[in-house]
Design a protein around this motif. Structure first.
Motif, short mmCIF file in Angstrom:
data_model
loop_
_atom_site.label_atom_id
_atom_site.label_comp_id
_atom_site.label_asym_id
_atom_site.label_seq_id
_atom_site.Cartn_x
_atom_site.Cartn_y
_atom_site.Cartn_z
N ILE A 48 3.43 6.89 6.86
CA ILE A 48 2.59 5.73 6.60
C ILE A 48 3.34 4.49 7.05
N PRO A 49 2.62 3.41 7.35
CA PRO A 49 3.32 2.18 7.74
C PRO A 49 4.29 1.72 6.65
N THR A 54 8.19 10.24 9.84
CA THR A 54 7.50 11.33 9.17
C THR A 54 8.38 11.87 8.05
N ILE A 55 7.78 12.65 7.16
CA ILE A 55 8.56 13.28 6.09
C ILE A 55 9.68 14.10 6.70
N ILE A 151 9.74 8.81 1.25
CA ILE A 151 9.10 10.13 1.31
C ILE A 151 8.18 10.31 0.11
N MET A 152 8.62 9.86 -1.05
CA MET A 152 7.80 10.03 -2.26
C MET A 152 6.52 9.20 -2.16
N VAL A 153 6.56 8.05 -1.51
CA VAL A 153 5.34 7.27 -1.29
C VAL A 153 4.39 8.02 -0.36
N ILE A 154 4.93 8.62 0.69
CA ILE A 154 4.09 9.40 1.60
C ILE A 154 3.46 10.56 0.85
N LEU A 155 4.24 11.27 0.04
CA LEU A 155 3.69 12.38 -0.75
C LEU A 155 2.55 11.90 -1.65
#
Length: 181
Positions: A48-49, A54-55, A151-155
């Motif tokens: 995400i921006p 990527t993760i 990474i936790m925000v992307i998750l």
């Protein structure tokens, strides 16, 4: 989870504070890697921006960076390089986990022996820097924490529950409640 990251209270409580900080860092990295091991390729490719990448690439970046910090602190070349002449080499989450375990233990060992005023010499682009060991250790913790949070925000944006990697969650593995009577 590896038992080396999870010691009985009496052993973990005996850690010097800086070692405890790096024990938490290792535990948090392993916990996040374990959560990401269950992701499919599309989820690992999510970003995400406002995040690093990527993760999958961010996990690799965390582990590669810790490998480099350890190399800078010890003067030893890493056993497995995640970087080639063509740029970063992506490896799977299982291999990252093994490498994170090794790097984390190495950083705990350095933290255990770090002395006030100790410096290492870093070189690059024809220059040399006398860098305090404490500065590199500070960067290692800050760097991993920042990227784990990304990474936790992307998750979360994927609708997944990220693992709790807080200091309090870490302490629950070591601190047993005492009943008050």
């Amino acid at each position: 989870m590896d038992t080396q990251a999870h010691l009985p209270l009496n052993q973990a409580a005996a850690d010097p504070p800086l070692v405890m900080l790096f024990r938490h860092n290792l535990w948090a990295n392993l916990r996040l890697l374990d959560a990401c091991a269950a992701l499919d390729e599309e989820q690992l490719a999510a970003t995400i921006p406002g995040t690093y990448n990527t993760i999958h690439k961010t996990l690799n970046h965390i582990v590669w960076s810790e490998e480099q910090y350890l190399s800078d602190l010890t003067g030893r070349e890493p056993e497995s390089r995640l970087w080639s002449a063509g740029g970063p080499v992506l490896v799977d989450v299982a291999r990252l986990r093994a490498m994170a375990q090794q790097n984390g233990q190495g950083l705990m060992d350095v933290a255990a022996g770090a002395a006030a005023g100790e410096v290492v010499i870093l070189e690059g682009d024809g220059l040399r820097w006398h860098t305090p060991v404490g500065l590199i250790l500070t960067q290692a913790i800050n760097h991993a924490t920042e990227h784990r949070a990304q990474i936790m925000v992307i998750l979360t944006q994927l609708g997944l529950e990220p693992p709790d990697v807080s200091g309090w969650a870490f302490s629950q593995e070591f601190v047993r409640p005492i009943s008050i009577e």
